[in-house]
Motif scaffolding. Sequence first.
Motif, PDB file in Angstrom:
ATOM      1  N   GLY A 232       0.799  -1.216   0.000  1.00  0.00           N
ATOM      2  CA  GLY A 232       0.000   0.000   0.000  1.00  0.00           C
ATOM      3  C   GLY A 232       0.832   1.268   0.000  1.00  0.00           C
ATOM      4  O   GLY A 232       0.390   2.308  -0.505  1.00  0.00           O
ATOM      5  N   ILE A 233       2.051   1.204   0.543  1.00  0.00           N
ATOM      6  CA  ILE A 233       2.865   2.424   0.669  1.00  0.00           C
ATOM      7  C   ILE A 233       3.493   2.866  -0.648  1.00  0.00           C
ATOM      8  O   ILE A 233       4.045   3.965  -0.724  1.00  0.00           O
ATOM      9  CB  ILE A 233       3.972   2.257   1.737  1.00  0.00           C
ATOM     10  CG1 ILE A 233       4.937   1.131   1.348  1.00  0.00           C
ATOM     11  CG2 ILE A 233       3.373   2.020   3.104  1.00  0.00           C
ATOM     12  CD1 ILE A 233       6.104   0.969   2.290  1.00  0.00           C
TER      13      ILE A 233
ATOM     14  N   VAL B 273      -4.476   1.758  -3.467  1.00  0.00           N
ATOM     15  CA  VAL B 273      -4.030   1.974  -2.085  1.00  0.00           C
ATOM     16  C   VAL B 273      -5.107   1.486  -1.128  1.00  0.00           C
ATOM     17  O   VAL B 273      -4.833   0.782  -0.145  1.00  0.00           O
ATOM     18  CB  VAL B 273      -3.728   3.458  -1.824  1.00  0.00           C
ATOM     19  CG1 VAL B 273      -3.438   3.690  -0.339  1.00  0.00           C
ATOM     20  CG2 VAL B 273      -2.541   3.924  -2.657  1.00  0.00           C
TER      21      VAL B 273
ATOM     22  N   SER C 134      -5.279  -1.619   1.538  1.00  0.00           N
ATOM     23  CA  SER C 134      -5.702  -1.293   2.901  1.00  0.00           C
ATOM     24  C   SER C 134      -6.781  -2.257   3.370  1.00  0.00           C
ATOM     25  O   SER C 134      -6.761  -2.725   4.516  1.00  0.00           O
ATOM     26  CB  SER C 134      -6.229   0.145   2.952  1.00  0.00           C
ATOM     27  OG  SER C 134      -6.844   0.410   4.187  1.00  0.00           O
TER      28      SER C 134
ATOM     29  N   LEU D 230       2.679   1.115   9.059  1.00  0.00           N
ATOM     30  CA  LEU D 230       2.549   1.219   7.608  1.00  0.00           C
ATOM     31  C   LEU D 230       1.169   1.729   7.201  1.00  0.00           C
ATOM     32  O   LEU D 230       1.034   2.462   6.215  1.00  0.00           O
ATOM     33  CB  LEU D 230       2.821  -0.147   6.970  1.00  0.00           C
ATOM     34  CG  LEU D 230       4.237  -0.714   7.171  1.00  0.00           C
ATOM     35  CD1 LEU D 230       4.332  -2.107   6.578  1.00  0.00           C
ATOM     36  CD2 LEU D 230       5.273   0.210   6.553  1.00  0.00           C
ATOM     37  N   THR D 231       0.140   1.351   7.959  1.00  0.00           N
ATOM     38  CA  THR D 231      -1.221   1.827   7.683  1.00  0.00           C
ATOM     39  C   THR D 231      -1.280   3.340   7.756  1.00  0.00           C
ATOM     40  O   THR D 231      -1.820   4.013   6.860  1.00  0.00           O
ATOM     41  CB  THR D 231      -2.224   1.213   8.677  1.00  0.00           C
ATOM     42  OG1 THR D 231      -2.228  -0.208   8.537  1.00  0.00           O
ATOM     43  CG2 THR D 231      -3.622   1.747   8.426  1.00  0.00           C
TER      44      THR D 231
ATOM     45  N   TYR E  87       0.749   4.870   4.678  1.00  0.00           N
ATOM     46  CA  TYR E  87       0.184   4.862   3.326  1.00  0.00           C
ATOM     47  C   TYR E  87      -1.077   5.708   3.213  1.00  0.00           C
ATOM     48  O   TYR E  87      -1.326   6.306   2.168  1.00  0.00           O
ATOM     49  CB  TYR E  87      -0.024   3.443   2.792  1.00  0.00           C
ATOM     50  CG  TYR E  87      -1.075   2.580   3.452  1.00  0.00           C
ATOM     51  CD1 TYR E  87      -2.430   2.898   3.452  1.00  0.00           C
ATOM     52  CD2 TYR E  87      -0.713   1.365   4.057  1.00  0.00           C
ATOM     53  CE1 TYR E  87      -3.379   2.078   4.026  1.00  0.00           C
ATOM     54  CE2 TYR E  87      -1.645   0.535   4.630  1.00  0.00           C
ATOM     55  CZ  TYR E  87      -2.987   0.906   4.622  1.00  0.00           C
ATOM     56  OH  TYR E  87      -3.922   0.085   5.206  1.00  0.00           O
TER      57      TYR E  87
ATOM     58  N   ARG F 169       0.060   9.368   3.249  1.00  0.00           N
ATOM     59  CA  ARG F 169       0.700   9.612   1.946  1.00  0.00           C
ATOM     60  C   ARG F 169      -0.358   9.923   0.911  1.00  0.00           C
ATOM     61  O   ARG F 169      -0.219  10.858   0.107  1.00  0.00           O
ATOM     62  CB  ARG F 169       1.510   8.372   1.539  1.00  0.00           C
ATOM     63  CG  ARG F 169       2.030   8.382   0.115  1.00  0.00           C
ATOM     64  CD  ARG F 169       2.816   7.103  -0.165  1.00  0.00           C
ATOM     65  NE  ARG F 169       3.281   7.034  -1.543  1.00  0.00           N
ATOM     66  CZ  ARG F 169       2.633   6.417  -2.536  1.00  0.00           C
ATOM     67  NH1 ARG F 169       1.463   5.812  -2.281  1.00  0.00           N
ATOM     68  NH2 ARG F 169       3.127   6.404  -3.761  1.00  0.00           N
TER      69      ARG F 169
ATOM     70  N   ALA G 218       4.897  10.671   6.766  1.00  0.00           N
ATOM     71  CA  ALA G 218       4.164  11.068   5.560  1.00  0.00           C
ATOM     72  C   ALA G 218       4.185  12.586   5.388  1.00  0.00           C
ATOM     73  O   ALA G 218       4.352  13.099   4.267  1.00  0.00           O
ATOM     74  CB  ALA G 218       2.723  10.561   5.634  1.00  0.00           C
TER      75      ALA G 218
END
Length: 670
Positions: free
Chosen positions: A314-315, A323, A327, A454-455, A458, A461, A560
């Motif tokens: 996703g990132i 994305v 997720s 990471l959630t 992304y 972002r 981000a």
Amino acid sequence: MAIGDFAFLIPLLPALAFVLTFFLGKKLPNGGAIIPIAAIATSFVISLLITLNLLQNPEEVITQSYSWFALFNVGVLVDPLAAVMLTMVTFVSLLIHIYSVGYMSHDAAPSRYFAETALFTASMLSLILSDNILQLFVSWELVGLCSYLLIGFWYQKPSAATAAKKAFLTTRIGDVMFLAGIVLLFADLFTIFNGTIPAGTYILRFDEIFAHIPEIAAINANILGMEVSHITIITLLFFGGAVGKSGQFPLHVWLPDAMEGPTTVSALIHAATMVTAGVYLVARTFPMFIAAPDSLLVVAYLGAFTAIFAATMGIVMNDLKRVLAYSTISQLGYMMLGLGVGAAIGAEAVGVSLFHLINHAFFKALLFLCAGSVIHAVGTHDMRQLGGVAKVMPITALTMIIAAFSLAGFGIPGTSIGFSGFMSKDPIIESAYLFAESSGMWLPYLFSIVAALLTSLYIFRLIFMTFFGKPRTDYGGHESPASMTIPLSILALFALVFGALTRTSFYHFLEETFTNNFVNMDIPALAEMGGYHLASHAGHEPLLILWMPLIVAVAGLLIAYLVYGLKIVNMDNLVSRNNPVYKLLYNRYYQNEIFTDFFSVKVIYEGFAFASRSVERGFDWLVNWISDITIETGESVRQFQTGVIQTYATTVVAGVGLLIILIRVIMEVI
């Protein structure tokens, strides 16, 4: 009549809406959208009233069963688990249908769209209401069929047709496993009853299945020299079905490509219907899982791995919808992890997982509909071509930021202050810590923490690249119409406050799922049967464990902001095909090449082709051999065809003489 007597109408009304819209929709405004909207709104009202009544007396669940054929029945079961799912699915589906009026206003086939979405909703509602595993499977297959139709809605596009086939075939792998589990379960139950089923007993109804868990667990099979309980085999086969439907590794590959359908379809699949079916199946059969040695460990590990695996992809995605697709896969991993840690927290796992499923439905539907609003207004879903969208779409931007904070899990630990995602995702991570502490298995907890980081990275972002900064292209843009922004605002409100308002009551309500007038299960005893040791100190986790999810969420937001907001890092050096890590993630670990090009083409297609050629050559050799023998025999026999009458007469006399001698010999022997 009580409101519960009308439960059968919940799936029936959208099913009727499908028929009416399919045949009459072209003659009505907006493709006949008013028909499914009215039907689903009525289903929502019935679901809500049943849920409110059930809240007053959760142990008195609604059950209705009617004979179908042979030993099977068709029936309705509305217990706390089904009630919350029914209310969520009808509510979110209703908002998506209202939103679709504006979104699909310029499409060439709105009547077909609304007919198919009505059938999709009806199939999911039927699945939830099923009181037996066979009826659930039939509805399960209807859900799969509808997803095929909707993902390939724009079938003129080769990519959409390919994505639809990919989704259908990939989920079929899981469905075959699910069906195999049902067959084995039926065979075991038939054996337990000694082939004599009492009148009025429906062998695959959930109460019958749960009542015979100890007998099923006592049946063993020898696999590779190991004694494995049948209940472990059955639950893992059920979980195989859930892996396909709910996009768990490795059967998740269909989910990102499902973005080829309309964005509203993506919202329906990813938030309210299909992908939640697998989680619901494991939750519905949870008494079997907790009585099955090792099954919940498989669920926990695979769920945690799926959460971090999807988040890493996703990132690096640049497509808004992709994305969000990764997720969804990641959050479904969290839900499965929530069920898997039932090995430590018992039946509470169902409430923990389902609470995240419900909250995820609100903020994920909101994220997809916001993405659809952006795409509808600016004509692109490539984040690299956007930037500054908040200036022209303030309502869409604000609601999507609320959804992002909910997904990332922002809130104050130990309080009821926080977004809905915080209220449901944090308990899963805390339960994973309890699971690790009691079992010594730390990987699921570590995966869940890194996935939380990471959630946040992304999703913010996406926010910074899409809504802030300067426009990177001349995309124009405008705010979406009220038919689209009003559903966004309603979902944003739920993403903001639903978790905080319902957390305590939700868990208490779901606790009655397996203790009522339909089933009455002793979960601790079943856990002992499965070899699980339930934790006795839940709620006393160290302070750092409580704050860790928020710490990593804030860290993801800061990274981000620094990288995509302030741009203090030159991403050209990182976002390059010369960077092996970026290349690996951007190419999605080469899953398409592995699963499609290598496994499907090289192993399956070419393997079958080689086998077919080998069989064909074998048949050719056999046919040629028979032909050669026949020709050679014919050539030999031709030598006797002299055309001289005396030769034929001599042969006949000799043959008759030999036959008489043979008959006399046989008679002497006898």
